[in-house]
Design a protein around this motif. Structure first.
Motif, PDB file in Angstrom:
ATOM      1  N   GLY A 148      27.295 102.117  42.423  1.00 16.53           N
ATOM      2  CA  GLY A 148      27.438 100.910  43.254  1.00 16.53           C
ATOM      3  C   GLY A 148      28.458  99.950  42.651  1.00 16.53           C
ATOM      4  N   HIS A 149      28.408  99.791  41.324  1.00 13.60           N
ATOM      5  CA  HIS A 149      29.372  98.879  40.675  1.00 13.60           C
ATOM      6  C   HIS A 149      30.800  99.372  40.906  1.00 13.60           C
ATOM      7  N   GLY A 150      30.958 100.697  40.797  1.00  8.40           N
ATOM      8  CA  GLY A 150      32.285 101.270  41.017  1.00  8.40           C
ATOM      9  C   GLY A 150      32.769 100.927  42.421  1.00  8.40           C
ATOM     10  N   LEU A 151      31.913 101.140  43.417  1.00  8.06           N
ATOM     11  CA  LEU A 151      32.321 100.880  44.808  1.00  8.06           C
ATOM     12  C   LEU A 151      32.647  99.401  45.027  1.00  8.06           C
ATOM     13  N   TYR A 152      31.809  98.560  44.445  1.00  6.24           N
ATOM     14  CA  TYR A 152      32.021  97.112  44.532  1.00  6.24           C
ATOM     15  C   TYR A 152      33.394  96.727  44.014  1.00  6.24           C
ATOM     16  N   ILE A 153      33.714  97.248  42.813  1.00  7.32           N
ATOM     17  CA  ILE A 153      34.979  96.838  42.176  1.00  7.32           C
ATOM     18  C   ILE A 153      36.174  97.496  42.873  1.00  7.32           C
ATOM     19  N   TYR A 154      36.000  98.730  43.361  1.00  7.95           N
ATOM     20  CA  TYR A 154      37.092  99.327  44.161  1.00  7.95           C
ATOM     21  C   TYR A 154      37.372  98.442  45.379  1.00  7.95           C
ATOM     22  N   SER A 155      36.316  97.973  46.043  1.00  9.01           N
ATOM     23  CA  SER A 155      36.525  97.118  47.223  1.00  9.01           C
ATOM     24  C   SER A 155      37.274  95.850  46.835  1.00  9.01           C
ATOM     25  N   ALA A 185      33.000  86.958  35.205  1.00  9.64           N
ATOM     26  CA  ALA A 185      32.365  86.318  36.375  1.00  9.64           C
ATOM     27  C   ALA A 185      32.943  84.926  36.615  1.00  9.64           C
ATOM     28  N   LYS A 186      33.688  84.425  35.623  1.00  6.31           N
ATOM     29  CA  LYS A 186      34.314  83.092  35.793  1.00  6.31           C
ATOM     30  C   LYS A 186      35.836  83.226  35.835  1.00  6.31           C
ATOM     31  N   CYS A 187      36.330  84.448  36.086  1.00 10.95           N
ATOM     32  CA  CYS A 187      37.783  84.654  36.027  1.00 10.95           C
ATOM     33  C   CYS A 187      38.461  84.049  37.272  1.00 10.95           C
ATOM     34  N   SER A 188      39.786  84.017  37.250  1.00 10.70           N
ATOM     35  CA  SER A 188      40.510  83.286  38.306  1.00 10.70           C
ATOM     36  C   SER A 188      40.574  84.021  39.647  1.00 10.70           C
ATOM     37  N   TYR A 189      40.333  85.332  39.655  1.00  5.05           N
ATOM     38  CA  TYR A 189      40.461  86.033  40.944  1.00  5.05           C
ATOM     39  C   TYR A 189      39.084  86.115  41.638  1.00  5.05           C
ATOM     40  N   GLY A 190      38.967  85.449  42.781  1.00  5.84           N
ATOM     41  CA  GLY A 190      37.686  85.301  43.479  1.00  5.84           C
ATOM     42  C   GLY A 190      36.893  86.592  43.666  1.00  5.84           C
ATOM     43  N   ALA A 240      35.552  87.939  40.336  1.00  5.65           N
ATOM     44  CA  ALA A 240      34.527  87.067  39.759  1.00  5.65           C
ATOM     45  C   ALA A 240      33.203  87.222  40.513  1.00  5.65           C
ATOM     46  N   ARG A 241      33.283  87.267  41.841  1.00 11.53           N
ATOM     47  CA  ARG A 241      32.042  87.348  42.626  1.00 11.53           C
ATOM     48  C   ARG A 241      31.352  88.700  42.426  1.00 11.53           C
ATOM     49  N   ALA A 242      32.153  89.767  42.313  1.00  9.89           N
ATOM     50  CA  ALA A 242      31.551  91.097  42.109  1.00  9.89           C
ATOM     51  C   ALA A 242      30.770  91.125  40.803  1.00  9.89           C
ATOM     52  N   MET A 243      31.262  90.390  39.813  1.00  9.29           N
ATOM     53  CA  MET A 243      30.639  90.432  38.488  1.00  9.29           C
ATOM     54  C   MET A 243      29.235  89.820  38.466  1.00  9.29           C
ATOM     55  N   ILE A 244      28.958  88.921  39.407  1.00 15.13           N
ATOM     56  CA  ILE A 244      27.675  88.212  39.348  1.00 15.13           C
ATOM     57  C   ILE A 244      26.522  89.193  39.538  1.00 15.13           C
ATOM     58  N   ARG A 245      26.605  89.973  40.600  1.00 13.91           N
ATOM     59  CA  ARG A 245      25.526  90.936  40.842  1.00 13.91           C
ATOM     60  C   ARG A 245      25.531  92.048  39.772  1.00 13.91           C
ATOM     61  N   ILE A 246      26.743  92.478  39.420  1.00 13.33           N
ATOM     62  CA  ILE A 246      26.855  93.562  38.439  1.00 13.33           C
ATOM     63  C   ILE A 246      26.208  93.148  37.111  1.00 13.33           C
ATOM     64  N   CYS A 247      26.458  91.927  36.691  1.00 11.18           N
ATOM     65  CA  CYS A 247      25.865  91.470  35.420  1.00 11.18           C
ATOM     66  C   CYS A 247      24.340  91.448  35.493  1.00 11.18           C
ATOM     67  N   LYS A 248      23.804  91.083  36.659  1.00  8.68           N
ATOM     68  CA  LYS A 248      22.333  91.067  36.794  1.00  8.68           C
ATOM     69  C   LYS A 248      21.798  92.475  36.580  1.00  8.68           C
ATOM     70  N   GLU A 249      22.463  93.452  37.189  1.00 16.05           N
ATOM     71  CA  GLU A 249      21.983  94.840  37.056  1.00 16.05           C
ATOM     72  C   GLU A 249      22.197  95.355  35.636  1.00 16.05           C
ATOM     73  N   GLU A 250      23.333  94.992  35.031  1.00 20.65           N
ATOM     74  CA  GLU A 250      23.586  95.443  33.651  1.00 20.65           C
ATOM     75  C   GLU A 250      22.530  94.873  32.697  1.00 20.65           C
TER      76      GLU A 250
END
Ligand code: FAQ
Length: 318
Positions: free
Chosen positions: A83-90, A146-151, A154-164
């Protein structure tokens, strides 16, 4: 470039730098320098590939997990990584490259993925070590992203970090339980830590003095902290966790420095790191083969999905 175009590029560049300086996020439709777009695409696609290739070492233990509960947990974790892979590819697609093109770069060996996944998983304790150390390192890195400059990134990282975080706790719990077990179980946990400790430190990339991409990435606030800073943060938070369950970090030079309030640590084997990222790690060739096989075996799924989409389109047009 004529003068008018040059002036407007300079203006856009200034406006972009001003947005970055003010801490605004950059969105896909905003103007961005070509170098920013390319660097992000490189980093995000490598990150997505890492999540996908990262399923392989753990997938290796699904059929051999020591109990049903452990099997369920491991399957869920591996699915999360997909899922993380798909999220970040998107997210990366918003920068103008198709997912299929990125995947092609992975399958032809043109693209990199994290060095850590080129090490073998020899025992069940490696599932503990990966969750605890590899996901632990990923969290340290990704909490900053999750706080990086590219929206979209950064947004993808929020959910990913919760799962990690869940993966990290699961891995640490596996290690803690093994450390309460028999002599053999304790040795197995220590051996996994011995093998995964240094490669986990390498996940943060080369030292700052040898990190060619960091200058631009930090200027653009894609990276908020340097490779060495994040590595130190990971060490500082992980050493006490090891001590709490009776594990010994395999580094004779490891020492708490009361003045800096950080751990000092030994020299990383950068020659090994360079070998691994150049395709000569213990499992590079195996991972390449496994990923290509998985892609070929999944062809029928992609064909079926395309046929279904075409049918739906026909239906809607009728
Ligand atoms: N492995 O100039 P820098 C996970 C390359 S996700 C391979 O410092 P940069 C989840 C680098 O690409 C883990 N290559 O580069 C999970 C560059 O080569 P290039 C992945 C590496 O980009 C857990 C060259 O060296 N996470 O684990 C590595 O500024 C469990 C020079 O380096 C991310 O991708 C490496 N370790 O900093 C899944 C996070 N390090 O492209 C399953 C996002 C460096 O110029 C199970 N990425 N290289 O040819 C980043 O934060 C950064 O890209 C770094 C590298 C820090 C990885």
């Amino acid at each position: 470039m004529n003068e008018a175009t040059l002036n407007s590029t300079q203006q856009s560049d200034e406006a972009f730098n001003e947005s970055i300086a003010k801490g605004k996020t950059i969105e896909p439709k905003d103007w961005m320098p070509e170098k920013y777009r390319k660097q992000l695409l490189r980093m995000m696609s490598q990150h997505a590939h890492s999540e996908v290739v990262g399923m392989l070492p753990e997938g290796n233990w699904i059929t051999r997990a020591p109990s049903l509960a452990r099997k369920v947990g491991l399957i869920a974790k591996v699915q999360d990584e997909a899922g993380h892979g798909l999220y970040i590819y998107s997210g990366a697609e918003t920068l103008g490259m198709d997912r299929s093109e990125m995947i092609d770069q992975l399958l032809t060996g043109k693209a990199k993925y994290s060095s850590i996944f080129n090490y073998p998983t020899l025992t069940w304790a490696d599932m503990g070590a990966i969750g605890w150390l590899v996901d632990g390192a990923a969290i340290v890195n990704q909490t900053a992203l999750a706080k990086c400059s590219y929206g979209p990134y950064a947004r993808a990282m929020i959910r990913i970090c919760k799962e990690e975080n869940f993966h990290n706790k699961q891995g640490y719990q596996i290690m803690a339980i093994l450390m309460q077990g028999t002599k053999e179980q304790k040795e197995m946990a220590q051996d996994a830590l011995n093998r995964f400790w240094w490669p986990s430190l390498m996940m943060f990339g080369p030292s700052d003095a040898h990190s060619p991409n960091s200058v631009d990435l930090m200027k653009w606030k894609v990276k908020l902290y340097s490779n060495d800073d994040l590595r130190q943060r990971f060490i500082d938070r992980t050493v006490p966790q090891a001590e709490a369950i009776g594990l010994r970090i395999p580094d004779d030079k490891l020492k708490w420095n009361e003045t800096t309030r950080h751990y000092e640590f030994g020299e990383i084997n950068w020659e090994e790191f360079n070998q691994v990222i150049s395709g000569n790690g213990p499992c590079n060739r195996l991972r390449f083969q496994q990923r290509n096989d998985a892609h070929s075996k999944g062809q029928w799924v992609r064909d079926a999905a395309s046929a279904y989409a075409a049918k739906q389109q026909q239906k809607n047009a009728a």
